[in-house]
Design a protein around this motif. Sequence first.
Motif, PDB file in Angstrom:
ATOM      1  N   GLY A  91     -33.023 -28.452   6.384  1.00 40.51           N
ATOM      2  CA  GLY A  91     -32.654 -27.059   6.621  1.00 40.51           C
ATOM      3  C   GLY A  91     -33.575 -26.352   7.601  1.00 40.51           C
ATOM      4  O   GLY A  91     -33.183 -25.377   8.249  1.00 40.51           O
ATOM      5  N   ALA A  92     -34.803 -26.838   7.762  1.00 42.23           N
ATOM      6  CA  ALA A  92     -35.751 -26.237   8.704  1.00 42.23           C
ATOM      7  C   ALA A  92     -35.293 -26.415  10.151  1.00 42.23           C
ATOM      8  O   ALA A  92     -35.785 -25.719  11.044  1.00 42.23           O
ATOM      9  CB  ALA A  92     -37.141 -26.823   8.508  1.00 42.23           C
ATOM     10  N   ALA A  93     -34.356 -27.319  10.397  1.00 39.13           N
ATOM     11  CA  ALA A  93     -33.846 -27.538  11.758  1.00 39.13           C
ATOM     12  C   ALA A  93     -32.850 -26.460  12.190  1.00 39.13           C
ATOM     13  O   ALA A  93     -32.519 -26.344  13.363  1.00 39.13           O
ATOM     14  CB  ALA A  93     -33.175 -28.903  11.845  1.00 39.13           C
ATOM     15  N   LEU A  94     -32.381 -25.676  11.251  1.00 39.52           N
ATOM     16  CA  LEU A  94     -31.368 -24.653  11.547  1.00 39.52           C
ATOM     17  C   LEU A  94     -31.970 -23.450  12.273  1.00 39.52           C
ATOM     18  O   LEU A  94     -33.037 -22.964  11.909  1.00 39.52           O
ATOM     19  CB  LEU A  94     -30.721 -24.165  10.252  1.00 39.52           C
ATOM     20  CG  LEU A  94     -29.850 -25.180   9.517  1.00 39.52           C
ATOM     21  CD1 LEU A  94     -29.637 -24.770   8.069  1.00 39.52           C
ATOM     22  CD2 LEU A  94     -28.522 -25.328  10.240  1.00 39.52           C
ATOM     23  N   SER A  95     -31.253 -22.960  13.276  1.00 40.49           N
ATOM     24  CA  SER A  95     -31.650 -21.709  13.923  1.00 40.49           C
ATOM     25  C   SER A  95     -30.660 -20.601  13.572  1.00 40.49           C
ATOM     26  O   SER A  95     -30.978 -19.419  13.715  1.00 40.49           O
ATOM     27  CB  SER A  95     -31.764 -21.870  15.443  1.00 40.49           C
ATOM     28  OG  SER A  95     -30.581 -22.401  15.995  1.00 40.49           O
ATOM     29  N   LEU A  96     -29.467 -20.982  13.084  1.00 39.45           N
ATOM     30  CA  LEU A  96     -28.462 -20.006  12.670  1.00 39.45           C
ATOM     31  C   LEU A  96     -27.473 -20.685  11.735  1.00 39.45           C
ATOM     32  O   LEU A  96     -27.138 -21.856  11.941  1.00 39.45           O
ATOM     33  CB  LEU A  96     -27.708 -19.446  13.885  1.00 39.45           C
ATOM     34  CG  LEU A  96     -26.605 -18.418  13.620  1.00 39.45           C
ATOM     35  CD1 LEU A  96     -26.575 -17.383  14.737  1.00 39.45           C
ATOM     36  CD2 LEU A  96     -25.239 -19.043  13.469  1.00 39.45           C
ATOM     37  N   VAL A  97     -27.037 -19.949  10.726  1.00 40.50           N
ATOM     38  CA  VAL A  97     -25.918 -20.386   9.897  1.00 40.50           C
ATOM     39  C   VAL A  97     -24.942 -19.226   9.794  1.00 40.50           C
ATOM     40  O   VAL A  97     -25.329 -18.065   9.869  1.00 40.50           O
ATOM     41  CB  VAL A  97     -26.331 -20.835   8.470  1.00 40.50           C
ATOM     42  CG1 VAL A  97     -27.128 -22.107   8.521  1.00 40.50           C
ATOM     43  CG2 VAL A  97     -27.071 -19.766   7.740  1.00 40.50           C
ATOM     44  N   ALA A  98     -23.676 -19.573   9.645  1.00 44.01           N
ATOM     45  CA  ALA A  98     -22.638 -18.566   9.416  1.00 44.01           C
ATOM     46  C   ALA A  98     -21.798 -19.029   8.236  1.00 44.01           C
ATOM     47  O   ALA A  98     -21.446 -20.204   8.146  1.00 44.01           O
ATOM     48  CB  ALA A  98     -21.763 -18.388  10.657  1.00 44.01           C
ATOM     49  N   GLU A  99     -21.516 -18.100   7.360  1.00 44.36           N
ATOM     50  CA  GLU A  99     -20.672 -18.367   6.198  1.00 44.36           C
ATOM     51  C   GLU A  99     -19.542 -17.358   6.201  1.00 44.36           C
ATOM     52  O   GLU A  99     -19.753 -16.168   6.462  1.00 44.36           O
ATOM     53  CB  GLU A  99     -21.461 -18.242   4.889  1.00 44.36           C
ATOM     54  CG  GLU A  99     -22.625 -19.199   4.755  1.00 44.36           C
ATOM     55  CD  GLU A  99     -22.233 -20.635   4.411  1.00 44.36           C
ATOM     56  OE1 GLU A  99     -21.020 -20.932   4.325  1.00 44.36           O
ATOM     57  OE2 GLU A  99     -23.149 -21.455   4.233  1.00 44.36           O
ATOM     58  N   LEU A 100     -18.320 -17.828   5.927  1.00 42.78           N
ATOM     59  CA  LEU A 100     -17.154 -16.965   5.770  1.00 42.78           C
ATOM     60  C   LEU A 100     -16.876 -16.890   4.278  1.00 42.78           C
ATOM     61  O   LEU A 100     -16.579 -17.904   3.655  1.00 42.78           O
ATOM     62  CB  LEU A 100     -15.944 -17.538   6.503  1.00 42.78           C
ATOM     63  CG  LEU A 100     -15.919 -17.360   8.027  1.00 42.78           C
ATOM     64  CD1 LEU A 100     -16.965 -18.189   8.724  1.00 42.78           C
ATOM     65  CD2 LEU A 100     -14.549 -17.665   8.567  1.00 42.78           C
ATOM     66  N   THR A 101     -17.004 -15.708   3.708  1.00 43.04           N
ATOM     67  CA  THR A 101     -16.849 -15.579   2.268  1.00 43.04           C
ATOM     68  C   THR A 101     -15.392 -15.681   1.846  1.00 43.04           C
ATOM     69  O   THR A 101     -14.479 -15.375   2.599  1.00 43.04           O
ATOM     70  CB  THR A 101     -17.387 -14.236   1.746  1.00 43.04           C
ATOM     71  OG1 THR A 101     -16.591 -13.187   2.280  1.00 43.04           O
ATOM     72  CG2 THR A 101     -18.841 -14.039   2.084  1.00 43.04           C
ATOM     73  N   SER A 102     -15.220 -16.114   0.606  1.00 46.66           N
ATOM     74  CA  SER A 102     -13.919 -16.096  -0.050  1.00 46.66           C
ATOM     75  C   SER A 102     -14.184 -15.606  -1.463  1.00 46.66           C
ATOM     76  O   SER A 102     -15.338 -15.460  -1.873  1.00 46.66           O
ATOM     77  CB  SER A 102     -13.300 -17.491  -0.067  1.00 46.66           C
ATOM     78  OG  SER A 102     -14.056 -18.342  -0.902  1.00 46.66           O
ATOM     79  N   ASP A 103     -13.141 -15.360  -2.222  1.00 46.51           N
ATOM     80  CA  ASP A 103     -13.344 -14.925  -3.596  1.00 46.51           C
ATOM     81  C   ASP A 103     -14.172 -15.941  -4.380  1.00 46.51           C
ATOM     82  O   ASP A 103     -15.005 -15.574  -5.204  1.00 46.51           O
ATOM     83  CB  ASP A 103     -12.002 -14.685  -4.302  1.00 46.51           C
ATOM     84  CG  ASP A 103     -11.313 -13.414  -3.824  1.00 46.51           C
ATOM     85  OD1 ASP A 103     -11.982 -12.560  -3.201  1.00 46.51           O
ATOM     86  OD2 ASP A 103     -10.102 -13.269  -4.070  1.00 46.51           O
ATOM     87  N   SER A 104     -13.971 -17.228  -4.100  1.00 46.39           N
ATOM     88  CA  SER A 104     -14.672 -18.261  -4.870  1.00 46.39           C
ATOM     89  C   SER A 104     -16.108 -18.494  -4.405  1.00 46.39           C
ATOM     90  O   SER A 104     -16.918 -19.023  -5.163  1.00 46.39           O
ATOM     91  CB  SER A 104     -13.886 -19.570  -4.838  1.00 46.39           C
ATOM     92  OG  SER A 104     -13.824 -20.068  -3.527  1.00 46.39           O
ATOM     93  N   THR A 105     -16.456 -18.127  -3.171  1.00 45.34           N
ATOM     94  CA  THR A 105     -17.807 -18.394  -2.667  1.00 45.34           C
ATOM     95  C   THR A 105     -18.647 -17.141  -2.452  1.00 45.34           C
ATOM     96  O   THR A 105     -19.826 -17.256  -2.121  1.00 45.34           O
ATOM     97  CB  THR A 105     -17.756 -19.151  -1.325  1.00 45.34           C
ATOM     98  OG1 THR A 105     -17.166 -18.305  -0.323  1.00 45.34           O
ATOM     99  CG2 THR A 105     -16.991 -20.452  -1.444  1.00 45.34           C
ATOM    100  N   LYS A 106     -18.058 -15.976  -2.630  1.00 46.14           N
ATOM    101  CA  LYS A 106     -18.747 -14.730  -2.278  1.00 46.14           C
ATOM    102  C   LYS A 106     -20.113 -14.585  -2.948  1.00 46.14           C
ATOM    103  O   LYS A 106     -21.099 -14.262  -2.291  1.00 46.14           O
ATOM    104  CB  LYS A 106     -17.856 -13.532  -2.614  1.00 46.14           C
ATOM    105  CG  LYS A 106     -18.412 -12.232  -2.125  1.00 46.14           C
ATOM    106  CD  LYS A 106     -17.409 -11.109  -2.301  1.00 46.14           C
ATOM    107  CE  LYS A 106     -17.959  -9.856  -1.666  1.00 46.14           C
ATOM    108  NZ  LYS A 106     -16.949  -8.849  -1.464  1.00 46.14           N
ATOM    109  N   ASP A 107     -20.188 -14.820  -4.254  1.00 43.65           N
ATOM    110  CA  ASP A 107     -21.459 -14.650  -4.957  1.00 43.65           C
ATOM    111  C   ASP A 107     -22.523 -15.619  -4.431  1.00 43.65           C
ATOM    112  O   ASP A 107     -23.672 -15.234  -4.229  1.00 43.65           O
ATOM    113  CB  ASP A 107     -21.288 -14.833  -6.461  1.00 43.65           C
ATOM    114  CG  ASP A 107     -20.565 -13.663  -7.105  1.00 43.65           C
ATOM    115  OD1 ASP A 107     -20.461 -12.591  -6.475  1.00 43.65           O
ATOM    116  OD2 ASP A 107     -20.097 -13.823  -8.246  1.00 43.65           O
TER     117      ASP A 107
END
Length: 182
Positions: A91-107
């Motif tokens: 995970g230290a290799a990441l410079s950016l992440v993007a997540e698209l929320t849904s009802d099941s993943t929002k929390d």
Amino acid sequence: MLRIVEEMDTPAGYKAELIRGKIVVSAWSKLRCKRVMKSLRRQLEFHVPDGHDVDVAPFLFTFPQSERGFGPDLHVADEAAFNTDGRHADGAALSLVAELTSDSTKDVDWLDKLDTYGRVVPVYLLLDMKVQEISAFWDPSPKGYRSRTNVPFGRPLHVPAPFDFELDTSEFAIEARENDPA
């Protein structure tokens, strides 16, 4: 646990992640989110740090210090992180992440991933598909992100360093469908 996640044969359209010491299987984003991810990817491609790559491929990134392993919807990572045999990257290799929320993943997106990414990843873009807004988090620290801004879809969002550009969010709005959660 990570090896079990790595070796799981999840059903088509699903991914496995390691969250709070538990293996969680959830669906990948809905098909109608492809346009959003494609727009985001195209815009990011011109601004990635040297030696980094933007992709939406289903790779698992590990965060050993918090015992987590996430498969972000979209990531920008150092290409050197993929010069290994396994199925997960640091995970230290990441410079950016993007997540698209849904009802099941929002929390998980708003709580667990925000906390974990906020200690390591320089920029986290969180697209709340139900509320129709995007939040940018940056300046990670041992206690989480120090800075945040959000705008409704349709307005430009400044993506901070190391990207430093105005993201056009006009293509991000997805029409809600009755009885079909985001």
